[in-house]
Design a protein around this motif. Structure first.
Motif, PDB file in Angstrom:
ATOM      1  N   GLY A  34      19.005   1.289  -5.341  1.00  0.00           N
ATOM      2  CA  GLY A  34      18.513  -0.073  -5.285  1.00  0.00           C
ATOM      3  C   GLY A  34      18.842  -0.725  -3.961  1.00  0.00           C
ATOM      4  N   CYS A  35      18.856  -2.006  -3.973  1.00  0.00           N
ATOM      5  CA  CYS A  35      19.109  -2.819  -2.792  1.00  0.00           C
ATOM      6  C   CYS A  35      20.580  -3.226  -2.809  1.00  0.00           C
ATOM      7  N   LEU A  36      21.277  -3.022  -1.712  1.00  0.00           N
ATOM      8  CA  LEU A  36      22.694  -3.372  -1.653  1.00  0.00           C
ATOM      9  C   LEU A  36      22.903  -4.841  -2.009  1.00  0.00           C
ATOM     10  N   ILE A  37      21.988  -5.688  -1.620  1.00  0.00           N
ATOM     11  CA  ILE A  37      22.116  -7.118  -1.892  1.00  0.00           C
ATOM     12  C   ILE A  37      22.104  -7.370  -3.403  1.00  0.00           C
ATOM     13  N   GLY A  38      21.128  -6.814  -4.090  1.00  0.00           N
ATOM     14  CA  GLY A  38      21.057  -6.970  -5.541  1.00  0.00           C
ATOM     15  C   GLY A  38      22.231  -6.319  -6.246  1.00  0.00           C
ATOM     16  N   ASN A  39      22.621  -5.148  -5.766  1.00  0.00           N
ATOM     17  CA  ASN A  39      23.760  -4.445  -6.367  1.00  0.00           C
ATOM     18  C   ASN A  39      25.044  -5.272  -6.253  1.00  0.00           C
ATOM     19  N   MET A  40      25.292  -5.787  -5.059  1.00  0.00           N
ATOM     20  CA  MET A  40      26.513  -6.575  -4.849  1.00  0.00           C
ATOM     21  C   MET A  40      26.449  -7.884  -5.620  1.00  0.00           C
ATOM     22  N   ALA A  41      25.260  -8.472  -5.733  1.00  0.00           N
ATOM     23  CA  ALA A  41      25.122  -9.711  -6.509  1.00  0.00           C
ATOM     24  C   ALA A  41      25.498  -9.466  -7.960  1.00  0.00           C
ATOM     25  N   ALA A  42      25.015  -8.363  -8.516  1.00  0.00           N
ATOM     26  CA  ALA A  42      25.308  -8.052  -9.912  1.00  0.00           C
ATOM     27  C   ALA A  42      26.779  -7.716 -10.121  1.00  0.00           C
ATOM     28  N   GLU A  43      27.365  -7.068  -9.137  1.00  0.00           N
ATOM     29  CA  GLU A  43      28.718  -6.546  -9.315  1.00  0.00           C
ATOM     30  C   GLU A  43      29.818  -7.508  -8.874  1.00  0.00           C
ATOM     31  N   GLN A  44      29.591  -8.289  -7.828  1.00  0.00           N
ATOM     32  CA  GLN A  44      30.692  -9.034  -7.234  1.00  0.00           C
ATOM     33  C   GLN A  44      30.552 -10.556  -7.211  1.00  0.00           C
ATOM     34  N   SER A  45      29.391 -11.100  -7.521  1.00  0.00           N
ATOM     35  CA  SER A  45      29.208 -12.547  -7.365  1.00  0.00           C
ATOM     36  C   SER A  45      30.179 -13.365  -8.217  1.00  0.00           C
ATOM     37  N   ASP A  46      30.606 -12.856  -9.356  1.00  0.00           N
ATOM     38  CA  ASP A  46      31.568 -13.575 -10.200  1.00  0.00           C
ATOM     39  C   ASP A  46      33.015 -13.367  -9.768  1.00  0.00           C
ATOM     40  N   HIS A  47      33.253 -12.369  -8.942  1.00  0.00           N
ATOM     41  CA  HIS A  47      34.631 -11.972  -8.647  1.00  0.00           C
ATOM     42  C   HIS A  47      35.076 -12.237  -7.214  1.00  0.00           C
ATOM     43  N   SER A  66      24.714 -15.657  -1.009  1.00  0.00           N
ATOM     44  CA  SER A  66      23.978 -16.923  -1.071  1.00  0.00           C
ATOM     45  C   SER A  66      23.216 -17.174   0.227  1.00  0.00           C
ATOM     46  N   ALA A  67      23.860 -16.922   1.347  1.00  0.00           N
ATOM     47  CA  ALA A  67      23.199 -17.106   2.647  1.00  0.00           C
ATOM     48  C   ALA A  67      22.032 -16.131   2.807  1.00  0.00           C
ATOM     49  N   ILE A  68      22.213 -14.901   2.383  1.00  0.00           N
ATOM     50  CA  ILE A  68      21.148 -13.895   2.480  1.00  0.00           C
ATOM     51  C   ILE A  68      19.966 -14.282   1.601  1.00  0.00           C
ATOM     52  N   PHE A  69      20.232 -14.643   0.346  1.00  0.00           N
ATOM     53  CA  PHE A  69      19.139 -15.019  -0.553  1.00  0.00           C
ATOM     54  C   PHE A  69      18.404 -16.259  -0.046  1.00  0.00           C
ATOM     55  N   ALA A  70      19.115 -17.214   0.520  1.00  0.00           N
ATOM     56  CA  ALA A  70      18.464 -18.416   1.065  1.00  0.00           C
ATOM     57  C   ALA A  70      17.541 -18.038   2.220  1.00  0.00           C
ATOM     58  N   ASN A  71      18.011 -17.175   3.111  1.00  0.00           N
ATOM     59  CA  ASN A  71      17.186 -16.738   4.242  1.00  0.00           C
ATOM     60  C   ASN A  71      15.978 -15.956   3.758  1.00  0.00           C
ATOM     61  N   TRP A  72      16.189 -15.065   2.815  1.00  0.00           N
ATOM     62  CA  TRP A  72      15.123 -14.236   2.251  1.00  0.00           C
ATOM     63  C   TRP A  72      14.058 -15.123   1.607  1.00  0.00           C
ATOM     64  N   SER A  73      14.491 -16.093   0.819  1.00  0.00           N
ATOM     65  CA  SER A  73      13.551 -17.025   0.177  1.00  0.00           C
ATOM     66  C   SER A  73      12.757 -17.820   1.207  1.00  0.00           C
ATOM     67  N   ARG A  74      13.441 -18.280   2.266  1.00  0.00           N
ATOM     68  CA  ARG A  74      12.738 -19.039   3.320  1.00  0.00           C
ATOM     69  C   ARG A  74      11.636 -18.202   3.959  1.00  0.00           C
ATOM     70  N   ARG A  75      11.909 -16.929   4.191  1.00  0.00           N
ATOM     71  CA  ARG A  75      10.905 -16.074   4.844  1.00  0.00           C
ATOM     72  C   ARG A  75       9.720 -15.813   3.928  1.00  0.00           C
ATOM     73  N   ILE A  76       9.991 -15.574   2.651  1.00  0.00           N
ATOM     74  CA  ILE A  76       8.901 -15.413   1.694  1.00  0.00           C
ATOM     75  C   ILE A  76       8.145 -16.731   1.556  1.00  0.00           C
ATOM     76  N   GLY A  77       8.888 -17.836   1.502  1.00  0.00           N
ATOM     77  CA  GLY A  77       8.277 -19.160   1.383  1.00  0.00           C
ATOM     78  C   GLY A  77       7.370 -19.500   2.560  1.00  0.00           C
ATOM     79  N   ALA A  78       7.769 -19.120   3.753  1.00  0.00           N
ATOM     80  CA  ALA A  78       6.931 -19.386   4.931  1.00  0.00           C
ATOM     81  C   ALA A  78       5.600 -18.642   4.820  1.00  0.00           C
ATOM     82  N   CYS A  79       5.641 -17.414   4.326  1.00  0.00           N
ATOM     83  CA  CYS A  79       4.415 -16.635   4.164  1.00  0.00           C
ATOM     84  C   CYS A  79       3.539 -17.247   3.062  1.00  0.00           C
ATOM     85  N   ILE A  80       4.153 -17.679   1.966  1.00  0.00           N
ATOM     86  CA  ILE A  80       3.395 -18.337   0.895  1.00  0.00           C
ATOM     87  C   ILE A  80       2.758 -19.619   1.421  1.00  0.00           C
ATOM     88  N   ARG A  81       3.507 -20.406   2.176  1.00  0.00           N
ATOM     89  CA  ARG A  81       2.969 -21.651   2.744  1.00  0.00           C
ATOM     90  C   ARG A  81       1.759 -21.361   3.642  1.00  0.00           C
TER      91      ARG A  81
END
Length: 188
Positions: free
Chosen positions: A97-110, A119-134
């Motif tokens: 899978g994706c290291l980002i998703g894996n680490m989110a599932a495994e370590q975000s609570d700990h 959080s910073a990665i997901f925000a950046n990722w969303s902004r880039r997808i959002g720019a394309c949608i816009r």
């Protein structure tokens, strides 16, 4: 030596998970003495955050470049991004899978350090997808007037869920369903 440890961290965390490996495993993968680890990182958690940052800057961000291109249809670029990602998962036999998703599932609570990096990665990722949608909305390719950033966040959350299901099922069906629903129902 720090760069070797970061690279080894990305590979080892991707294969074994954060909790499934030790500092010893990482230093062996890097080919460096275990004692040298602490000259570069105060903890495995600090390496985890550095590995995420490197993974995002080196690999994941690279695949997102198609979204930033100005040539071609914005909606087409967005669809190609997800199609390319599906192919990449298929080539890994729906493992790792994706290291980002894996680490989110495994370590975000700990780990607040890793959670902040995620959080910073997901925000950046969303902004880039959002720019394309816009861009697709402005070009009339997507009829929805829903805020592009909100759509992007929803799309990314759904994609990460589909990736988890694809790993569980060891097949493309969840990813194919995601792409089909996204482009025939949500972003039409």
């Amino acid at each position: 030596m720090r760069a070797k440890l970061v690279e080894a961290g990305v590979l080892t965390f991707s294969k074994a998970g954060f909790n499934g490996c030790s500092v010893q495993d990482i230093t062996e993968a890097a080919g460096v003495p275990k004692g040298s680890f602490y000259n570069h990182f105060e903890s495995k958690e600090a390496l985890g955050a550095a590995a995420l940052e490197h993974y995002w800057a080196d690999g994941s961000c690279e695949t997102l470049k198609i979204l930033d291109e100005r040539a071609g249809s914005p909606k087409g670029r967005l669809k190609q991004y997800f199609e390319d990602s599906l192919v990449a998962m298929s080539e890994k036999d729906f493992t790792c899978g994706c290291l980002i998703g894996n680490m989110a599932a495994e370590q975000s609570d700990h780990s607040p350090v890793i959670a902040a990096q995620l959080s910073a990665i997901f925000a950046n990722w969303s902004r880039r997808i959002g720019a394309c949608i816009r861009q697709a909305q402005e070009a009339g390719e997507i009829q929805s007037t829903t805020d592009a950033e909100m759509l992007a966040t929803f799309v990314l959350n759904a994609w990460e869920g589909a990736l988890q299901r694809a790993r569980i099922e060891k097949g493309e069906r969840p990813l194919r369903q995601f792409i089909d629903v996204l482009f025939t129902q949500l972003l039409h």
